[in-house]
Design a protein around this motif. Sequence first.
Motif, PDB file in Angstrom:
ATOM      1  N   THR A   1      41.301  45.343 -51.612  1.00 49.38           N
ATOM      2  CA  THR A   1      41.084  46.096 -50.371  1.00 49.38           C
ATOM      3  C   THR A   1      41.889  45.513 -49.219  1.00 49.38           C
ATOM      4  O   THR A   1      42.528  46.253 -48.452  1.00 49.38           O
ATOM      5  CB  THR A   1      39.593  46.098 -50.003  1.00 49.38           C
ATOM      6  OG1 THR A   1      38.847  46.737 -51.048  1.00 49.38           O
ATOM      7  CG2 THR A   1      39.357  46.839 -48.695  1.00 49.38           C
TER       8      THR A   1
ATOM      9  N   LEU B   1      38.205  54.052 -46.343  1.00 44.42           N
ATOM     10  CA  LEU B   1      38.852  55.038 -45.486  1.00 44.42           C
ATOM     11  C   LEU B   1      38.684  54.681 -44.020  1.00 44.42           C
ATOM     12  O   LEU B   1      39.655  54.698 -43.240  1.00 44.42           O
ATOM     13  CB  LEU B   1      38.265  56.429 -45.752  1.00 44.42           C
ATOM     14  CG  LEU B   1      38.810  57.568 -44.872  1.00 44.42           C
ATOM     15  CD1 LEU B   1      40.318  57.723 -45.081  1.00 44.42           C
ATOM     16  CD2 LEU B   1      38.090  58.878 -45.182  1.00 44.42           C
TER      17      LEU B   1
ATOM     18  N   ALA C   1      34.669  54.143 -51.232  1.00 48.33           N
ATOM     19  CA  ALA C   1      35.801  54.931 -50.739  1.00 48.33           C
ATOM     20  C   ALA C   1      35.679  55.218 -49.246  1.00 48.33           C
ATOM     21  O   ALA C   1      36.671  55.155 -48.508  1.00 48.33           O
ATOM     22  CB  ALA C   1      35.912  56.235 -51.522  1.00 48.33           C
ATOM     23  N   THR C   2      34.459  55.526 -48.769  1.00 49.38           N
ATOM     24  CA  THR C   2      34.300  55.847 -47.344  1.00 49.38           C
ATOM     25  C   THR C   2      34.499  54.596 -46.482  1.00 49.38           C
ATOM     26  O   THR C   2      35.038  54.682 -45.385  1.00 49.38           O
ATOM     27  CB  THR C   2      32.911  56.458 -47.071  1.00 49.38           C
ATOM     28  OG1 THR C   2      31.896  55.575 -47.557  1.00 49.38           O
ATOM     29  CG2 THR C   2      32.775  57.810 -47.765  1.00 49.38           C
TER      30      THR C   2
ATOM     31  N   SER D   1      29.563  53.713 -42.484  1.00 54.52           N
ATOM     32  CA  SER D   1      30.427  54.383 -43.460  1.00 54.52           C
ATOM     33  C   SER D   1      30.132  53.949 -44.893  1.00 54.52           C
ATOM     34  O   SER D   1      30.807  54.407 -45.817  1.00 54.52           O
ATOM     35  CB  SER D   1      31.898  54.085 -43.142  1.00 54.52           C
ATOM     36  OG  SER D   1      32.177  52.702 -43.312  1.00 54.52           O
TER      37      SER D   1
ATOM     38  N   ALA E   1      40.796  51.674 -43.249  1.00 57.29           N
ATOM     39  CA  ALA E   1      42.231  52.003 -43.218  1.00 57.29           C
ATOM     40  C   ALA E   1      42.609  52.633 -41.876  1.00 57.29           C
ATOM     41  O   ALA E   1      43.653  52.322 -41.299  1.00 57.29           O
ATOM     42  CB  ALA E   1      42.570  52.959 -44.366  1.00 57.29           C
ATOM     43  N   VAL E   2      41.744  53.524 -41.363  1.00 56.58           N
ATOM     44  CA  VAL E   2      41.990  54.121 -40.041  1.00 56.58           C
ATOM     45  C   VAL E   2      41.961  53.029 -38.978  1.00 56.58           C
ATOM     46  O   VAL E   2      42.802  53.010 -38.057  1.00 56.58           O
ATOM     47  CB  VAL E   2      40.945  55.212 -39.741  1.00 56.58           C
ATOM     48  CG1 VAL E   2      41.103  55.728 -38.311  1.00 56.58           C
ATOM     49  CG2 VAL E   2      41.084  56.359 -40.727  1.00 56.58           C
TER      50      VAL E   2
END
Length: 392
Positions: free
Chosen positions: A241, A295, A291-292, A286, A298-299
């Motif tokens: 990650t 995500l 995955a959430t 989140s 990552a943002v």
Amino acid sequence: MNRRMVYLLTAGAFLAVTAELLLVGVVDRIAVDLRIDIASAGQLVTAYALAFAIGTPLVVTLTARLERKRVMLTSFACFIAANLIAFLGPNYAVLMVSRAMLGVSGGVYAVVAMGALSRLVPAEQWGRAIGTFTSGLSGSLVLGVPLGVALSGWLGWRGAFGVLAALGLPILLGIARTVPAVPGGEAIPFKTQFSVFRNGKIESGFGITLLWGTGFSAAYTFVTPFLRESADMDTSMISLTMFVLGVFSIAGSRLGGYGADRFGVEKTIYVSLAVHALALLILPVSGVTTATVMLAAAVWFTAAWITSPAIQTYFIRLAPQSPDLALSLNTSVMQVGFALGAALGGLVARWAGTVTSTPWAGGCIVFLAAAAAWFSFSRQARLRESERCREI
């Protein structure tokens, strides 16, 4: 161009920055091993950042007249010694001292090596050489934390610092044999350096950097235990990650440079700070799936590093006569922000009893950075308007 020389100096820069980021990947393991709470372990990040911010410009200024290769070798030897102290140190106090040593020695090496490189390479090849060197710095963003996580999984967190020391020795010997002597130059007096802080335009810009760094670090310092708690990730998954997030940070840096040129510095900074803050506020909730979480993270990383080149462009515009000094001090202000953020995140984690609350604190501070940006940009607009009126 002597490619071997450039690659050796770049490898040294990679290790210097990796030493800073590596601890983020092992902060929870250090807390368990040394029997301290996670907040105290986070202060090891504070020690590094403060030592870098205060010690680097001080040492660089005091040694400005000395032969640069000697300064480079001495600082890198101290860097290796600091990693060995972390590897062998018996307790928290010794580890804290080693982190301060790493901050000063790694910072001095990176600054002196880049300056020496610009004088050792022909002018027509300077851009490529510096580009290679900075790739070592950005590469550590991708590999620094996952390397720390992976090495700590195989060898323990002490072993990770031992590996850095072992990797540093052949680089030190290579620099000693390959890099020619570089004469010293004129030192910039401390009075001149601090005079930048009396420039209202630049001073307001430093506020953006300080709050951006504080907000980012409040969450980033504890990202490894956050991923363990919120997404139940194991060591190998965290390593993967953090590698992916490092790639997003580099993509963000590229987007930030493009955005500053294409849409303007102000819009790029406003949008990136707003998205950065929102991503941090969303991050703790989140954790529906892995995955959430990835995500949202990552943002967060993309938006955070879009801001960095835009701020640097802003400082170049604010101080066209002395951009190097302004950018150097901006780096120190950023490290102060990282130190404050690590300290604040530790306090929040201690108060809440969990690191999952640290992104909320970081997000609120990044919103303050957006407010500081509004103040700075408004001030610039008023100054330009007053200058235009005087011309008329």
